[in-house]
Enzyme design. Sequence first.
Site, mmCIF file in Angstrom:
data_model
loop_
_atom_site.group_PDB
_atom_site.id
_atom_site.type_symbol
_atom_site.label_atom_id
_atom_site.label_comp_id
_atom_site.label_asym_id
_atom_site.label_seq_id
_atom_site.Cartn_x
_atom_site.Cartn_y
_atom_site.Cartn_z
ATOM 1 N N SER A 107 119.434 142.556 37.232
ATOM 2 C CA SER A 107 118.105 142.113 36.813
ATOM 3 C C SER A 107 118.169 141.058 35.712
ATOM 4 C CB SER A 107 117.273 143.330 36.394
ATOM 5 O OG SER A 107 115.930 143.002 36.201
ATOM 6 N N ASP A 246 112.649 136.666 36.445
ATOM 7 C CA ASP A 246 113.958 137.027 35.909
ATOM 8 C C ASP A 246 114.995 136.934 37.027
ATOM 9 O OD1 ASP A 246 113.150 139.257 37.335
ATOM 10 O OD2 ASP A 246 114.036 140.688 35.945
ATOM 11 N N ASP A 248 116.425 138.830 39.189
ATOM 12 C CA ASP A 248 116.178 139.372 40.533
ATOM 13 C C ASP A 248 114.719 139.241 40.945
ATOM 14 O OD1 ASP A 248 115.199 141.368 38.847
ATOM 15 O OD2 ASP A 248 115.842 143.000 40.154
ATOM 16 N N ASP A 250 111.825 140.370 39.944
ATOM 17 C CA ASP A 250 110.851 141.467 40.020
ATOM 18 C C ASP A 250 109.939 141.506 38.803
ATOM 19 O OD1 ASP A 250 112.601 142.459 38.119
ATOM 20 O OD2 ASP A 250 112.790 144.442 39.028
#
Length: 451
Positions: A107, A246, A248, A250
């Site tokens: 992440s 960010d 990833d 999400d």
Amino acid sequence: MGRRYFGTDGIRGTVGEAPITPDFVLRLGYAAGKVLAGTADVAAGARPTVLIGKDTRVSGYMLEAALEAGFSAAGVDVMLAGPMPTPGVAYLTRALRLSAGVVISASHNPYQDNGIKFFSADGNKLPDETEAAIEAWLDKPLECASSDRLGKARRLEDAAGRYIEFCKSTFPAAYDLRGLKLVIDCAHGAAYQIAPHVFHELGADVIPIGVAPNGFNINDGVGATAPDALVRAVRANHADLGIALDGDADRLQVVDSTGRLYNGDELLYVLVKDRIATAGKVDGAVGTLMTNLAVEVALQREGVPFVRAAVGDRYVLEQLRERGWQLGAEGSGHILSLDRHSTGDGIVSALLVLAALKRSDRTLAQMLDGVTLFPQKLINVRMKPGADWKGSASIRAAIDAAEGALAGSGRVLIRASGTEPVLRVMVEAQQAADATRHAEAIADAVRMATS
């Protein structure tokens, strides 16, 4: 008994250190595959199939190969999506009727870290009991399937294009983004080949930044956790809005044309206001213990019940499902709209915000008129793994002193990160100086007690 490996968002750590090693990840793929095989209709000849996506970290290649080998050894077929946002894996898993989805990502963390998280067949995070079953299989010897039962692997063709079309489908057909200049910051992460196309194909003039990943620069000075780059780009290009994702993709942060930054708390309020305008009412909204008190007060003023979940988007999701509500968010930018997607999605959330602005013909600042956030000071204090901060008298004394001084005009929240050995110290007060002073005093006590 508590889980040994799974945290609040899968399994995460420093690459090369347990558990993020190729041998462990191979065994993890095998264990997850055996759990999936136990739920498949084996008698009817069914073979589980999983989708693997990843972000742009250099370690993703190694971990992808290890996972693929583990699943194959368990007799599970694998589809490879390549670089794909976490919510994209969730969507494709559900849309393609697959057995599970797996994301290789840490992440918002730096490139030295990586992690593994799973989605169930319906695009939701795995329930605790399934994670426990996987951990139980990790203790068993790896017994490779016979050659005629080994899983096969293939690449999913046009995975990015499928997900782009899904994202666009969440934007109202009556509107487009023509006339808007948008800066899109992809954090050199999983959305670098996806997010710019979504907004461009809806008509926006797109200025992409953070779209040159090299395996080592994910989240490095760009993206939702480092929004200064977006602020500078919005101002330099005289853009209408900036959107930061960010690594990833999400989570979401938004910047307006003046350079003002809007976090997940504020964007939740904007989405609730939009739903009230379009649907007449909102049954309720979910935030977290970190949600700014001003947003809770503003929602109550609108007649919208508000519930605080534990910190972590999985807990926001649990509360939404328990109550049958649709909208929830974390200040960090995880935004959930369950009538659009089963998980937090930075691109979809940005489109929902843009749709709200289009419908209202107002700016973000205008939609948030009358909502003044209480100053918050958040300090992340790194500590030794396993440090007993809860049993420290000096930390307790510092917390008591802060709460006594604030006396109902603010609040103190101390919590351990679920993904790294960090204690998060947050103080909210009516005056920024008070929030900073008390947060620093508590952080100093934590450093003294846990270093």
